[in-house]
Design a protein around this motif. Structure first.
Motif, PDB file in Angstrom:
ATOM      1  N   PHE A 111       1.095  -1.116   0.076  1.00  0.00           N
ATOM      2  CA  PHE A 111      -0.029  -0.014   0.008  1.00  0.00           C
ATOM      3  C   PHE A 111       0.872   1.339  -0.003  1.00  0.00           C
ATOM      4  O   PHE A 111       0.500   2.291  -0.507  1.00  0.00           O
ATOM      5  CB  PHE A 111      -1.047   0.034   1.223  1.00  0.00           C
ATOM      6  CG  PHE A 111      -2.013  -1.106   1.293  1.00  0.00           C
ATOM      7  CD1 PHE A 111      -2.383  -1.502   0.092  1.00  0.00           C
ATOM      8  CD2 PHE A 111      -2.910  -1.157   2.308  1.00  0.00           C
ATOM      9  CE1 PHE A 111      -3.446  -2.559  -0.066  1.00  0.00           C
ATOM     10  CE2 PHE A 111      -3.639  -2.180   2.319  1.00  0.00           C
ATOM     11  CZ  PHE A 111      -4.156  -2.824   1.094  1.00  0.00           C
ATOM     12  N   ALA A 112       1.952   1.264   0.737  1.00  0.00           N
ATOM     13  CA  ALA A 112       2.721   2.230   0.830  1.00  0.00           C
ATOM     14  C   ALA A 112       3.544   2.768  -0.466  1.00  0.00           C
ATOM     15  O   ALA A 112       3.445   3.742  -0.890  1.00  0.00           O
ATOM     16  CB  ALA A 112       3.749   2.173   1.975  1.00  0.00           C
ATOM     17  N   SER A 113       4.175   1.551  -1.076  1.00  0.00           N
ATOM     18  CA  SER A 113       4.721   1.840  -2.331  1.00  0.00           C
ATOM     19  C   SER A 113       3.988   2.491  -3.532  1.00  0.00           C
ATOM     20  O   SER A 113       4.458   2.777  -4.372  1.00  0.00           O
ATOM     21  CB  SER A 113       5.294   0.396  -2.815  1.00  0.00           C
ATOM     22  OG  SER A 113       4.562  -0.494  -3.065  1.00  0.00           O
ATOM     23  N   ARG A 114       2.559   1.894  -3.346  1.00  0.00           N
ATOM     24  CA  ARG A 114       1.716   2.478  -4.376  1.00  0.00           C
ATOM     25  C   ARG A 114       0.936   3.831  -4.168  1.00  0.00           C
ATOM     26  O   ARG A 114       0.125   4.060  -4.989  1.00  0.00           O
ATOM     27  CB  ARG A 114       0.678   1.069  -4.791  1.00  0.00           C
ATOM     28  CG  ARG A 114       1.441   0.008  -5.316  1.00  0.00           C
ATOM     29  CD  ARG A 114       0.324  -1.299  -5.629  1.00  0.00           C
ATOM     30  NE  ARG A 114       0.970  -2.249  -6.042  1.00  0.00           N
ATOM     31  CZ  ARG A 114       0.242  -3.309  -6.420  1.00  0.00           C
ATOM     32  NH1 ARG A 114      -1.073  -3.607  -6.004  1.00  0.00           N
ATOM     33  NH2 ARG A 114       0.874  -4.280  -6.786  1.00  0.00           N
ATOM     34  N   GLY A 115       1.588   4.391  -3.220  1.00  0.00           N
ATOM     35  CA  GLY A 115       0.819   5.574  -2.495  1.00  0.00           C
ATOM     36  C   GLY A 115      -0.754   5.523  -2.308  1.00  0.00           C
ATOM     37  O   GLY A 115      -1.384   6.716  -2.288  1.00  0.00           O
ATOM     38  N   ALA A 116      -0.992   4.489  -1.712  1.00  0.00           N
ATOM     39  CA  ALA A 116      -2.473   4.335  -1.465  1.00  0.00           C
ATOM     40  C   ALA A 116      -2.408   4.846   0.083  1.00  0.00           C
ATOM     41  O   ALA A 116      -3.643   5.013   0.532  1.00  0.00           O
ATOM     42  CB  ALA A 116      -2.808   2.827  -1.467  1.00  0.00           C
ATOM     43  N   ILE A 117      -1.518   4.784   0.920  1.00  0.00           N
ATOM     44  CA  ILE A 117      -1.651   5.209   2.225  1.00  0.00           C
ATOM     45  C   ILE A 117      -0.193   6.211   2.400  1.00  0.00           C
ATOM     46  O   ILE A 117       0.759   6.282   1.466  1.00  0.00           O
ATOM     47  CB  ILE A 117      -1.494   4.237   3.292  1.00  0.00           C
ATOM     48  CG1 ILE A 117      -0.168   3.304   3.105  1.00  0.00           C
ATOM     49  CG2 ILE A 117      -2.591   3.319   3.071  1.00  0.00           C
ATOM     50  CD1 ILE A 117      -0.099   2.164   3.849  1.00  0.00           C
ATOM     51  N   ILE A 118      -0.529   7.093   3.480  1.00  0.00           N
ATOM     52  CA  ILE A 118       0.599   7.973   3.642  1.00  0.00           C
ATOM     53  C   ILE A 118       1.423   7.765   4.964  1.00  0.00           C
ATOM     54  O   ILE A 118       0.901   7.095   5.738  1.00  0.00           O
ATOM     55  CB  ILE A 118      -0.131   9.589   4.063  1.00  0.00           C
ATOM     56  CG1 ILE A 118      -0.996   9.433   5.337  1.00  0.00           C
ATOM     57  CG2 ILE A 118      -1.062   9.799   2.729  1.00  0.00           C
ATOM     58  CD1 ILE A 118      -1.536  10.705   5.734  1.00  0.00           C
ATOM     59  N   PRO A 119       2.676   8.327   4.969  1.00  0.00           N
ATOM     60  CA  PRO A 119       3.528   8.063   5.946  1.00  0.00           C
ATOM     61  C   PRO A 119       2.918   8.874   7.092  1.00  0.00           C
ATOM     62  O   PRO A 119       2.378   9.815   7.034  1.00  0.00           O
ATOM     63  CB  PRO A 119       4.835   8.866   5.484  1.00  0.00           C
ATOM     64  CG  PRO A 119       4.492   9.675   4.547  1.00  0.00           C
ATOM     65  CD  PRO A 119       3.419   9.060   3.827  1.00  0.00           C
ATOM     66  N   LEU A 120       3.195   8.395   8.359  1.00  0.00           N
ATOM     67  CA  LEU A 120       2.562   8.752   9.598  1.00  0.00           C
ATOM     68  C   LEU A 120       3.569   9.597  10.367  1.00  0.00           C
ATOM     69  O   LEU A 120       3.308   9.907  11.792  1.00  0.00           O
ATOM     70  CB  LEU A 120       1.940   7.676  10.461  1.00  0.00           C
ATOM     71  CG  LEU A 120       1.064   6.930   9.816  1.00  0.00           C
ATOM     72  CD1 LEU A 120       0.573   5.912  10.693  1.00  0.00           C
ATOM     73  CD2 LEU A 120      -0.166   7.778   8.992  1.00  0.00           C
ATOM     74  N   THR A 121       4.572  10.122   9.923  1.00  0.00           N
ATOM     75  CA  THR A 121       5.632  11.069  10.702  1.00  0.00           C
ATOM     76  C   THR A 121       4.703  12.045  11.427  1.00  0.00           C
ATOM     77  O   THR A 121       4.965  12.424  12.640  1.00  0.00           O
ATOM     78  CB  THR A 121       6.666  11.621   9.802  1.00  0.00           C
ATOM     79  OG1 THR A 121       7.166  10.614   9.032  1.00  0.00           O
ATOM     80  CG2 THR A 121       7.589  12.595  10.701  1.00  0.00           C
TER      81      THR A 121
END
Length: 463
Positions: A111-121
């Motif tokens: 999901f992360a690599s496909r831009g479907a979710i965002i980093p949570l920093t």
């Protein structure tokens, strides 16, 4: 019972997904490039649509209620049932994603690599999520390319579960079936196995293939993938040896099809389960099954231990779910608040206290919760009281020892394809279509090609 962890077997590619910008400081590009402020003291509004989570038990209901109070005027809507990956990715591609998803941790890399979710920093900093409290394997599984993309919760680990009467009748102990000696385990399997004229009546040991190949490989000193998530290791001689051994456990009992058919006929969740009826000697099994056995057959002749590697050290192949915020969602601040409250120590303790009271009211044993949060686990463990039963107190001790020795496979951008490759290999061996070496060599080629392609696409998107 603790909520089961559903695992989808494939990820559907959706065109048009673009990577969300990396969050910085206390604001991040979470919704169409606009800066979002995350603040644990802020009053929130709007709506919060959550996909993949339901109120299936008392633990979920207690925690959800606490999260609703923390959200104030936010209108929360649940799409219950396991996350529908195609539905989710389609929603993201269409520009109408939910605010929050509840997904298997081993889906987060894709999901992360496909831009479907965002980093949570930004979410972690603004809401004050205590990431250092989380179990390292759980946090690593939701960390992709150096950034945390989800908040983990629950930790599911296998234990050795055995029938004490069958062991005693064969002159054995649980130490013979905990995996510390593969030679002893193979001998114990044969000693407890019963098959009259080809008709199986007692499974000596169930090695739980295909799903536990990672456990057997780790017990043999290796893992299916490198720690950086880039290199498949399916044809490693130690993996081949592990598969040969675990399949051999079935071969010595008439073959996997016969064992599977017999185990599938058991009343797994009822009083006629295989331990209560004396039709299974031992197996590695996820810890949530403790509650099932305690509810339906508390007086069955049971004994528990951790699973051990070949050096006699406890190990546990851990899985679990996590909360992730989709790209371009409209209310990421509410999503972050919900994820924080659902996974913080006080919330878990409240849920555990409710679970303990309910089980005591039913005359049953409270066996704890494995939350994915080490600080919460310690607090919950403090609520457990000796039951007076060596069996169930031993089960609790094994549960927490396993949790302290857990491992997970690292996040990678091709998790579904990677898992499909090794599971197909195992199934081909179990069904007599291939030998372990041949099957794993083929799986290695497929898995590595999928990893190389997925990593290359990620790196291109970052360039």
């Amino acid at each position: 019972m603790v909520r089961g962890i559903a695992r989808a077997t494939s990820v559907v590619a959706v065109a048009g997904l673009t990577l969300a910008a990396c969050a910085q400081g206390t604001g991040g590009a979470a919704d169409g490039g606009e800066q979002v402020s995350y603040d644990s003291g802020a009053e929130l509004g709007g709506s919060l649509d959550i996909m993949g989570f339901g109120l299936g038990d008392d633990v979920a209901e207690t925690r959800h209620g606490i999260a609703l109070e923390a959200l104030g005027d936010v209108d929360v809507n649940l799409t219950e049932g396991a996350l529908d990956i195609q539905q989710f990715l389609t929603a993201v591609a269409s520009g109408e994603p939910p605010e929050l998803i509840y997904a298997s941790r081993d889906q987060i890399g894709t999901f992360a690599s496909r831009g479907a979710i965002i980093p949570l920093t930004s979410c972690i900093e603004g809401e004050g999520i205590a990431v250092d409290d989380f179990l390292e394997p759980a946090l690593e599984q939701v960390t992709f390319d150096g950034e945390v993309y989800a908040v983990p919760e629950f930790n599911t680990v296998p234990l050795t579960m055995a029938n004490a009467d069958l062991l005693a009748a064969a002159g054995l102990t649980v130490g013979d079936v905990n995996g510390s000696s593969w030679e002893d385990l193979a001998a114990a399997t044969q000693a407890m196995h019963r098959g009259d004229g080809g008709s199986l009546s007692v499974i000596g040991y169930d090695s739980k293939l295909p799903e536990f190949l990672p456990l057997w490989a780790h017990a043999n000193g290796t893992d299916l993938i490198s720690q950086d998530g880039r290199t498949a290791q399916l044809d490693d001689p130690a993996v081949v040896e592990a598969l040969e051994f675990a399949v051999g456990i079935y071969d010595g009992q008439g073959g996997f099809p016969e064992v599977k058919a017999y185990r599938d006929s058991a009343d797994f969740f009822g009083e006629g389960n295989q331990f209560a009826t004396g039709t299974l000697g031992a197996m590695p099994m996820e810890q949530w099954y403790l509650n099932v056995l305690n509810e339906v057959s508390p007086d069955a002749p049971l004994v528990f231990d951790t699973v051990k590697d070949r050096q006699g050290q406890p190990i546990a192949y851990a899985s679990g779910n996590a909360w992730a915020i989709p790209a371009d969602t409209e209310n990421p601040a509410a999503a972050c608040r919900y994820a924080r409250v659902m996974t913080e120590v006080d919330t878990w303790v409240a849920a555990a206290e409710a679970r303990k009271a309910a089980r005591e009211g039913e005359g049953q044993t409270f066996t704890g919760l494995l939350t994915g949060n080490a600080a919460a686990d310690e607090a919950v463990r403090g609520l457990i009281e000796p039951s007076g039963s060596g069996v169930w107190d031993g089960a609790v001790a094994a549960l927490y020892e396993a949790n302290e020795n857990a491992f997970s496979l690292p996040a990678n951008p091709a998790d579904a394809e990677f898992e499909q490759a090794w599971q197909d290999a195992v199934n081909s061996v179990l069904n007599g279509q291939a030998e372990p070496q041949e099957a794993l060599e083929k799986a290695q080629e497929e898995a590595q090609a999928a990893l190389d392609d997925a990593w290359a696409k990620w790196e291109d998107s970052e360039a």
